[in-house]
Each structure stands twice: as C-alpha cells, then as structure tokens.
Design an enzyme around this catalytic site. Structure first.
Site, short mmCIF file in Angstrom:
data_model
loop_
_atom_site.label_atom_id
_atom_site.label_comp_id
_atom_site.label_asym_id
_atom_site.label_seq_id
_atom_site.Cartn_x
_atom_site.Cartn_y
_atom_site.Cartn_z
CG LEU A 1 37.43 -9.05 -41.62
CD1 LEU A 1 38.46 -10.13 -41.41
CD2 LEU A 1 36.04 -9.62 -41.58
N GLY B 1 35.87 -6.76 -34.86
CA GLY B 1 35.59 -5.87 -33.71
C GLY B 1 34.14 -5.99 -33.25
CB CYS C 1 39.53 19.32 -38.20
SG CYS C 1 41.02 18.36 -38.52
N1 LIG Z 1 34.38 -2.39 -44.50
C1 LIG Z 1 34.88 -3.30 -43.67
N2 LIG Z 1 36.10 -3.84 -43.90
C2 LIG Z 1 36.64 -4.74 -43.04
N3 LIG Z 1 36.03 -5.16 -41.94
C3 LIG Z 1 34.81 -4.67 -41.66
C4 LIG Z 1 34.16 -3.72 -42.50
N4 LIG Z 1 32.98 -3.41 -41.96
C5 LIG Z 1 32.88 -4.13 -40.82
N5 LIG Z 1 33.98 -4.90 -40.64
C6 LIG Z 1 34.28 -5.82 -39.52
O1 LIG Z 1 33.07 -6.13 -38.84
C7 LIG Z 1 33.11 -5.60 -37.50
C8 LIG Z 1 31.73 -5.08 -37.11
O2 LIG Z 1 31.40 -4.07 -38.01
P1 LIG Z 1 30.14 -3.14 -37.81
O3 LIG Z 1 30.12 -2.19 -38.94
O4 LIG Z 1 28.98 -4.02 -37.56
O5 LIG Z 1 30.49 -2.45 -36.43
P2 LIG Z 1 31.30 -1.12 -36.09
O6 LIG Z 1 31.02 -0.86 -34.66
O7 LIG Z 1 31.01 -0.02 -37.06
O8 LIG Z 1 32.84 -1.58 -36.26
P3 LIG Z 1 34.12 -0.61 -36.24
O9 LIG Z 1 34.01 0.28 -35.02
O10 LIG Z 1 35.28 -1.55 -36.18
O11 LIG Z 1 34.10 0.20 -37.52
C9 LIG Z 1 34.18 -4.52 -37.55
O12 LIG Z 1 34.72 -4.28 -36.26
C10 LIG Z 1 35.18 -5.13 -38.49
O13 LIG Z 1 35.97 -6.10 -37.84
#
Ligand SMILES: Nc1ncnc2c1ncn2[C@@H]1O[C@H](COP(=O)(O)OP(=O)(O)OP(=O)(O)O)[C@@H](O)[C@H]1O
Length: 484
Positions: A185, A289, A458
């Site tokens: 994801l 992540g 940038c």
């Molecule tokens: N729009 C999305 N599409 C796919 N996976 C997502 C999405 N948003 C979150 N995830 C999954 O959920 C995890 C946790 O997301 P969250 O937004 O809580 O943390 P984040 O620190 O912003 O994550 P990242 O640094 O990977 O963007 C992400 O690392 C990813 O694996």
C-alpha cells in the site's frame, strides 16, 4: 572487463537444492536487468558465484553494469576484475608486478588471495610469494598486514588469475521472486516507499496499490515513486500498479462516520479493498508503512482493529523503526526527494482521532456505509503494468515544457518550502521571482495575471514538474518548469 558476483551469505548457508535454485534465479535476474544495459552482456553461473562479462568492445559500459549490479537483490558484493591466465606461482607474480608497481610506491601494502581449484600451492603461499616479490622489487614502504594503504586483492580459480580492481557493495537480501508476491500500500511518503523497498530486497515481487483520495497530482507523484523503486531494484520482474479511486469512500466517511473513528475506518476500508485486489491476483500479504506511535493513531490497539478487517496477512516492516532512520533509508534508496515533494494529502482528518479504537464500535459505524461501496471502488480500480508508467510519464513530461533561460517579461515562481527558500533565496537579474510554496500554489495560482507566463522553480525539478503538471491539468497553459 569482468565482474564476480558474490552471493549473500544467507543464501550460501541454505541446503544445496535451495542454494542452487536461488543462484539460478539470481543468474536469470541479473541477465534480465543487464540486457537492458546491453544485449550482449554475458552472465555465467558457477557453484558459489556468478560471472558477468562486459562486451570487450564496450568497456565504457563498466560503470553502468556496476551500478545495476549494486541494486539487484540477493547480492552480497561484486568485484570488478581483470582476468589473466597463469601457469605457475611466479607467473602470477610477474603479472601482478607491473599492475601494482606505481600504485604501491611510497605506500604500505598487503596481498590477499582467494583460491579455488587444484594447485600445488595454497593461498598463503601466493600471498607470501607475491608480497615478498613486490616488497623487494618496487618502491613500496613495506608489507603491513593490518590497515595497509593498499590491498592487492587476487582471486585464483583453476588456471585463471583475477586481479580485483574495485569492490561494489551489494544490496543483500534474496533474489527477486524467491519469495511470494506482496501488495504494498503506497502513498508516496517516506514510509511506504521504504516499506516497499524492504520487500523488494527480501525477494518478493512487490506490486503497488494506491488509494486515490482525490488528487490527480498525488497519483502522479506516487506513480513516480513506485516506478523508481521498481526500475532501480526490481526491474527483473514485472509488477502491477493498481490505482483505486477512493473519493466515494472518503465522501461517505465524512458524511456518515463518527469523527474520532474516521482514520481507523479509512484504513480498514483500504485493507478490505486491497484484500479484494490481492485475492484477484493470488497475493497473500499486504505491506504498509505503518510505524508504532508515528502518528498518535498508530497505536497497537488501532492496528489490531485495522487487522480485524481482513484475513490477509498485513506486514509492517517499519513497525519498530524510528522516523529518522526511515528518512535516512529513503535517502539511500532515492525516494527522499519524491517523498518531500508529495504534498501531505489526507481527505479524512479527524479533529481528535481515537487512539483506542473499539472493534464493536467501529463495526457499528461501518454499517452506515452503502452496501456496495467496496465493490464499486474495486471495480473502478485501474490496473497498470508498471512498465507503462514510463510511457505515461514521458507523455506528461512532453506536456510540461522545461526551460533554462527566462525572458524579462516572464515570472519565476519559487515553489520550494519556505525554510528552503529562506536558506538559499533565488535571485535572478532583471527577472521577477515570486515565492509561493507548493502547498499554496493550487489555491493562489488562480489569482495571478493570466497574460503572463510562469516558470516554476525548485531545487531538483521534481516538485516544480509535479506542480506544473497539475496546473496544466487544471487548464492553465502559461506554465513551464525552470531548470537553470
Ligand atoms: N492513499 C493511500 N494509498 C495507499 N496506501 C496508503 C494510503 N494512505 C496510507 N496508506 C498506507 O498506510 C500507511 C500509513 O499511512 P499514514 O497516512 O497513516 O502514514 P504516513 O506516515 O503518512 O505514511 P507514508 O509516509 O507512507 O505516506 C502508509 O505507509 C501506506 O502503507
């Protein structure tokens, strides 16, 4: 020019049949990757290593081969060697002497030998013979076994002598496709880029699933990250990039779900949709992540409630990592710039997200969703072969003109974050420079005088390109990228 590819020690410790299988797969992977650099690349598998030959008439490809080999999972390290034939220990010495005479002059040195095959001498005898000869017949300062200035590394295999010219660190891990596939994801930030990389390195074909929460601009950025990871580390096997339009889910969450539960519910909906996609392609695990405590809602309680939304295994390789270590790794794997330039996009921001979600309460909230919601978004998902992202990006790049020079009537917009802009302000003679950070551009661009042409700037040209693409998509034609 040749390279000797050494397998990762974990592979060498496996049973003979597993080691053979892994080595064969690595050989094929190396061939698949290097043939993109040159069709004539020769790859030959030996018992515990793999030989790669750069075509004799193209020595200039050496650096490109070395770079690619350093990014293929399953390799401990690679040595670039020159190859010689020999018929005696003295013959070895006679060939080493002219090669190293100048390099060891005025320096301490030692000779290290690795040997395989049948010979009437052992490795230590070669080290002593060659080392003694070099010591007597050159201007070296002498032999030093610990921390010498120069190490003369030799490898002897049957009747071949290899002189080691450079050592390239490998990626480690297992050869691609020795493990089962995963669906990562990916949201384009620091975390999901690194978590995807961890599984590529571990030898799992890593497919990507992106939930579009409402921004075309976000999707372009995420595709770039996924493509970069695949192209750099996983190119030997093709994978899928799945984009799921998640706006309908966001919409219903905003309208129907209790504010504090929104984040957990969104993640559970993502897991459900990802599970459907994974099932369709026979994939048995999801990768995210998520990292414990990184945001207040990433608690064990919440993760547990998220896990209850699917029977599929959810893997979270970053769960116990520190944010700074994740950022450092993103720098090493080349996703840092992408992650920095991707605007924080979250369609669902709770005022006060729960840190202790209760499964029964969340399940009750979820009864408020329309029945076919997940079916609808999964049916509308766009599945791409990741290789097609390149063509798509090239097309978009041609739509974004990049210029090196600025005419006096044009206006440069510095889209960097304020702290970067303040650290290194952009000053151009006779040209107007406006500063509008990337996260304000979408809202502020409409207010600018449309009779002018705007050049976005940038540091690395990534963010400016993303923003230019976005503005062009919105129908503004007077936008270019400025790369001095
Ligand atoms: N729009 C999305 N599409 C796919 N996976 C997502 C999405 N948003 C979150 N995830 C999954 O959920 C995890 C946790 O997301 P969250 O937004 O809580 O943390 P984040 O620190 O912003 O994550 P990242 O640094 O990977 O963007 C992400 O690392 C990813 O694996």
């Amino acid at each position: 020019m040749k390279f000797i590819v050494k397998l990762y020690p974990e592979i060498m410790m496996k049973s003979k049949s597993v080691r053979m299988r892994f080595t064969k797969m690595l050989e094929t992977n190396i061939r698949n990757v290097l043939k993109k650099v040159d069709e004539e690349a020769k790859v030959q598998r030996l018992y515990d290593r793999i030989l790669v030959k750069v075509p004799d008439n193209k020595p200039e490809l050496g650096d490109a081969f070395a770079e690619r080999l350093g990014c293929i999972p399953g390799i401990a390290h690679v040595v670039q060697v020159s190859e010689y034939a020999f018929d005696s220990i003295d013959h070895i010495y006679q060939q080493v002497l002219p090669k190293y005479r100048d390099e060891i002059a005025g320096k301490t040195f030692c000779v290290r030998v690795k040997r395989s095959g049948n010979h009437d001498f052992n490795s230590i005898e070669v080290e002593r013979y060659v080392g003694g000869g070099l010591n007597q017949h050159t201007d070296a300062l002498g032999v030093k076994l610990k921390n010498p200035d120069v190490t003369v590394n030799l490898e002897i295999d049957q009747d071949k002598l290899y002189m080691v010219e450079r050592r390239i660190p490998g990626l480690g891990g297992f050869p691609m496709a020795t493990q089962e596939d995963v669906l990562s994801l990916i949201s384009g930030g620091f975390d999901s880029g690194v978590s995807s990389f961890q599984f590529i390195k571990k030898g799992a074909r890593t497919h990507y699933c992106f939930f579009n929460l409402g921004g075309a601009q976000h999707e372009i950025g995420v595709k770039q990250v996924a493509y970069h990871l695949w192209k750099t580390y996983g190119e030997s096997h093709k994978v899928r990039f799945v984009s799921v339009p998640f706006e309908p889910v966001v919409q219903e969450i905003l309208e129907r779900i209790d504010n504090g539960q929104m984040g957990v519910v969104l993640k559970r909906m993502m897991m459900r949709a990802a599970t459907r996609i994974a099932d369709k392609y026979g994939i048995q695990a999801l990768v995210t992540g998520e990292s414990l405590g990184q945001v207040s809602s990433q608690t064990l309680t919440n993760l547990n409630v998220i896990d209850r939304s699917t029977d599929l295994l959810i893997l979270r390789p970053l769960i116990a990592m520190d944010k700074q270590d994740i950022i450092n790794q993103s720098r090493v794997i080349g996703t840092e710039d992408f992650a920095k330039s991707i605007p924080e996009y979250c369609g669902v921001i709770s005022q006060k997200p729960t840190v202790k979600a209760i499964l029964s309460k969340v399940e009750k909230e979820e009864l408020k969703f329309s029945e076919d919601l997940i079916d609808r978004v999964v049916d509308a998902a766009v599945v791409m072969d990741i290789r097609d992202i390149e063509a798509e990006m090239n097309q978009q790049v041609t739509e974004t003109e990049t210029v090196k020079d600025v005419a006096s009537e044009e206006i440069v917009i510095d889209v960097r974050a304020p702290e970067e802009e303040e650290r290194k302000p952009l000053v151009l003679d006779n040209v107007m420079v406006k500063t509008i950070p990337f996260f304000k551009l979408a809202t502020q661009f409409a207010d600018l005088d449309k009779s002018k042409t705007y050049l976005l700037y940038c540091d690395r040209g990534v963010m400016s390109k993303l923003q230019a693409l976005y503005l062009i998509e919105q129908g503004y034609t007077n936008v270019k990228v400025y790369r001095p």
